[in-house]
Design a protein around this motif. Sequence first.
Motif, PDB file in Angstrom:
ATOM      1  N   SER A  80       5.280  13.318 -11.858  1.00  0.00           N
ATOM      2  CA  SER A  80       6.812  13.668 -11.929  1.00  0.00           C
ATOM      3  C   SER A  80       7.685  12.642 -12.219  1.00  0.00           C
ATOM      4  O   SER A  80       8.641  12.747 -13.163  1.00  0.00           O
ATOM      5  N   LEU A  81       7.251  11.447 -11.769  1.00  0.00           N
ATOM      6  CA  LEU A  81       8.261  10.378 -12.150  1.00  0.00           C
ATOM      7  C   LEU A  81       8.303  10.013 -13.629  1.00  0.00           C
ATOM      8  O   LEU A  81       9.448   9.736 -14.304  1.00  0.00           O
ATOM      9  N   GLU A  83      13.083  12.451  -7.422  1.00  0.00           N
ATOM     10  CA  GLU A  83      12.228  11.175  -7.984  1.00  0.00           C
ATOM     11  C   GLU A  83      12.830  10.133  -7.958  1.00  0.00           C
ATOM     12  O   GLU A  83      12.239   9.097  -7.830  1.00  0.00           O
ATOM     13  N   GLN A  84      14.162  10.284  -8.270  1.00  0.00           N
ATOM     14  CA  GLN A  84      14.883   8.948  -8.261  1.00  0.00           C
ATOM     15  C   GLN A  84      15.067   8.146  -6.737  1.00  0.00           C
ATOM     16  O   GLN A  84      15.160   7.188  -6.498  1.00  0.00           O
ATOM     17  N   LEU A  85      14.888   9.009  -5.691  1.00  0.00           N
ATOM     18  CA  LEU A  85      15.209   8.936  -4.323  1.00  0.00           C
ATOM     19  C   LEU A  85      13.687   8.202  -3.916  1.00  0.00           C
ATOM     20  O   LEU A  85      13.618   7.123  -3.251  1.00  0.00           O
ATOM     21  N   ILE A  86      12.521   8.695  -4.741  1.00  0.00           N
ATOM     22  CA  ILE A  86      11.389   8.096  -4.395  1.00  0.00           C
ATOM     23  C   ILE A  86      11.324   6.694  -4.864  1.00  0.00           C
ATOM     24  O   ILE A  86      10.976   5.624  -4.202  1.00  0.00           O
ATOM     25  N   LEU A  87      11.791   6.540  -6.149  1.00  0.00           N
ATOM     26  CA  LEU A  87      11.846   5.093  -6.850  1.00  0.00           C
ATOM     27  C   LEU A  87      12.752   4.245  -5.751  1.00  0.00           C
ATOM     28  O   LEU A  87      12.269   3.120  -5.845  1.00  0.00           O
ATOM     29  N   THR A  88      13.858   4.602  -5.392  1.00  0.00           N
ATOM     30  CA  THR A  88      14.760   4.023  -4.576  1.00  0.00           C
ATOM     31  C   THR A  88      14.248   3.692  -3.334  1.00  0.00           C
ATOM     32  O   THR A  88      14.286   2.636  -2.959  1.00  0.00           O
ATOM     33  N   ALA A 129       0.821  -1.340  -0.038  1.00  0.00           N
ATOM     34  CA  ALA A 129      -0.018   0.004  -0.177  1.00  0.00           C
ATOM     35  C   ALA A 129       0.942   1.223   0.006  1.00  0.00           C
ATOM     36  O   ALA A 129       0.525   2.239  -0.655  1.00  0.00           O
ATOM     37  N   LEU A 130       1.748   1.189   0.922  1.00  0.00           N
ATOM     38  CA  LEU A 130       2.867   2.253   0.832  1.00  0.00           C
ATOM     39  C   LEU A 130       3.554   2.574  -0.420  1.00  0.00           C
ATOM     40  O   LEU A 130       3.693   3.739  -1.101  1.00  0.00           O
ATOM     41  N   VAL A 131       3.957   1.487  -1.257  1.00  0.00           N
ATOM     42  CA  VAL A 131       4.657   1.509  -2.344  1.00  0.00           C
ATOM     43  C   VAL A 131       3.736   2.304  -3.559  1.00  0.00           C
ATOM     44  O   VAL A 131       3.936   3.176  -4.331  1.00  0.00           O
TER      45      VAL A 131
END
Length: 265
Positions: free
Chosen positions: A147-148, A168-173, A135-137
């Motif tokens: 934005s991604l 955005e890279q940090l969010i993906l990570t 759910a968090l992901v």
Amino acid sequence: MLDDFMVRAILAGIGVALAAAPLGCFVVWRRMAYFGDATAHAAILGVAISLAFQMSIFVGTVSVALAMAMVVTAISGRGYAMDTILGVLAHSSLAFGLVAVSFLSGIRIDLMAYLFGDILAVSRTDLVVIWGGAALVVALIAWRWSSLLTSTLSEELAYSGGLNPRREQLILTLSLAITVAVAIKVVGVLLIAAMLIIPAAAARGLARTPEAMAVIAAGIGAFSAVAGLRGAYVFDTPAGPSIVCVAALCFAVFGMFGWRGGRSG
């Protein structure tokens, strides 16, 4: 209903599929397969650290996965190709993790379960962790979806639109680290990257929009989990690898019939 181990296993597989599907699309679009592999392999080191300090496996694997991402970011662009750096870190972290596990005394650990998953042993608590992480992901990806996509399409376009591609890279990570942590019980560290990449790759040739690709990838991942568990029950095969085998067959079938349609990226 949750007293049935097979029901818990199916719910766990579907939960991981929902988390991996949208993230796997970005892994495919950004050609981050090696990055996903390195993060997954680092999870074994996280397991060893968690057991050594008697802390949550989820916390340990997420922490090590995030540390791996920071190390990759710090040393990238210093004379080595990115695939070389990720290859070194992936195999090194896996080796250090396996060695660290061997030093743990007084702790019984089923190493094969962490390497290849043990979905049939999923407990109610594991289900809460898996679905909470999923759910968090999904929430993170949905929140930053536009934005991604822009950052994936072009960093210059993202900057011109006032976006920060590094954020955005940090969010993906972060999303990848959470997915690895929740999937380790289901398919194990050696097969997590497969569940990220294969359903998304299979959906790519069937979808005409990025959103459709994420939804189709989730469907393929969920089907692979259910069919793989059924196959494991009927043929007495390992559950985690069976799930990946079904996903691979879906990729082969949709590759023959789906790539004639439009592509989503």
